[in-house]
Design a protein around this motif. Structure first.
Motif: not given
Length: 315
Positions: A201-202, A205-206, A211-212, A214, A264, A266, A273-275
């Motif tokens: 991830w990312p 799909q996790p 969920q978001s 990829p 998680g 970045y 759910g969001s990098a």
């Protein structure tokens, strides 16, 4: 008799007050200890320092193009190792932020790409224990080295996917000129076919949580771009907490280190759910936050700033 009764009451009252003080003191001590564990801090142990070679031990089948993704990452960590400086933000700028951990030690760490060892015939089979990982790591140099074991997508490793994507540690090496060295090692597996939702991830799909969609992997290889993130995270952990007494948060047995304390994250604005807000390659649509040698683009994790106690990102 009244005097005796009064004495008993006073004694009981004194005992109750004493117990109250003891309980309060114990609670304060417990809260202090708990607060200390929650804080990211230095535990007064050694950090890696001096000139260190990073040696890559490839276990299983990897394409030359896949090996180049990781070797270029290692080369990119040190800007002095290349004649042409990558565009900003760069991998070397990301690595340079580790100098904050050394500010009070009067020591420095210099790293470079060392040897690369290929074990394409699966000499220990396709299901490895932790002890076998250490055995593979011992094939590299034992002095002034970090030996990185990288296992292919078809290799199962003890704990892989169920509890970890990689790990780092140290082991006693062979005697060199009468001196026994303790070498540092890292293991990271290619999760592409086993658990990309956990370890890539990312770019996949996790398997749980928000969920978001990829992100597009910057080197067009979900497994290897996932390995980049884990190798980078563990390299910083190895440098700043090589023997379990450096920088970390939480219990020593399960520490959150410089990168894992910011899991998680970045880019700025990251949330579950969001990098975060990342750079996007206009040609490929790939997301990244660092430029490397040979035109490489990478996604690297945020690192905990030991001074501000906040996750620091490149973008």
């Amino acid at each position: 008799m009244a005097s005796l009764g009064s004495s008993r009451i006073l004694a009981t009252l004194f005992l109750a007050i004493s117990l109250l003080h003891l309980t309060s003191a114990a609670r304060t001590l417990s809260e202090t200890s708990s607060n200390q564990q929650l804080k990211f801090q230095y535990h007064k142990g050694p950090l890696l320092n001096g000139k260190i070679s990073i040696n890559l031990i490839w276990y299983g089948k990897f394409k030359p193009s896949q090996r180049a993704i990781i070797s270029d990452l290692i080369t990119s960590l040190s800007s002095s190792s290349t004649s042409s400086t990558p565009k900003s933000p760069s991998v070397s700028t990301w690595w340079k932020s580790t100098e904050k951990y050394y500010s009070s030690t009067n020591k420095k760490l210099g790293i470079s790409l060392g040897t690369q060892i290929l074990d394409e015939n699966y000499s220990l089979g396709k299901s490895l224990t932790t002890n076998q990982i250490v055995k593979l790591a011992s094939k590299g140099p034992h002095s002034n080295a970090i030996n990185v074991v990288l296992t292919a997508a078809d290799v199962a490793v003890e704990g892989f996917c169920s509890s970890r994507c990689g790990t780092h540690g140290s082991s006693n090496g062979a005697r060199v000129n009468g001196k026994r060295y303790k070498f540092a090692y890292i293991w990271v597996g290619n999760s592409e076919t086993q658990c990309p939702g956990q370890c890539a991830w990312p770019f996949h799909q996790p398997i749980y949580g928000p969920q978001s969609r990829p992100l597009v992997a910057p080197n067009n290889d979900v497994g290897l771009d996932g390995m980049v993130i884990n190798v980078a995270s563990l390299l910083v952990g190895t440098a700043t907490n090589p023997f379990g007494s450096g920088y970390f948060q939480g219990p020593k047995e399960a520490p959150l280190e410089a990168a894992s304390a910011c899991a998680g994250v970045y880019g700025k604005g990251a949330y579950p759910g969001s990098a975060g807000n990342l750079l996007v390659d206009p040609t490929t649509g790939a997301s990244f936050n660092a430029n490397g040698v040979n035109g490489r683009k990478y996604l690297l994790p945020a690192l905990m700033d030991p001074k501000t106690q906040a996750c620091s990102t490149l973008v």
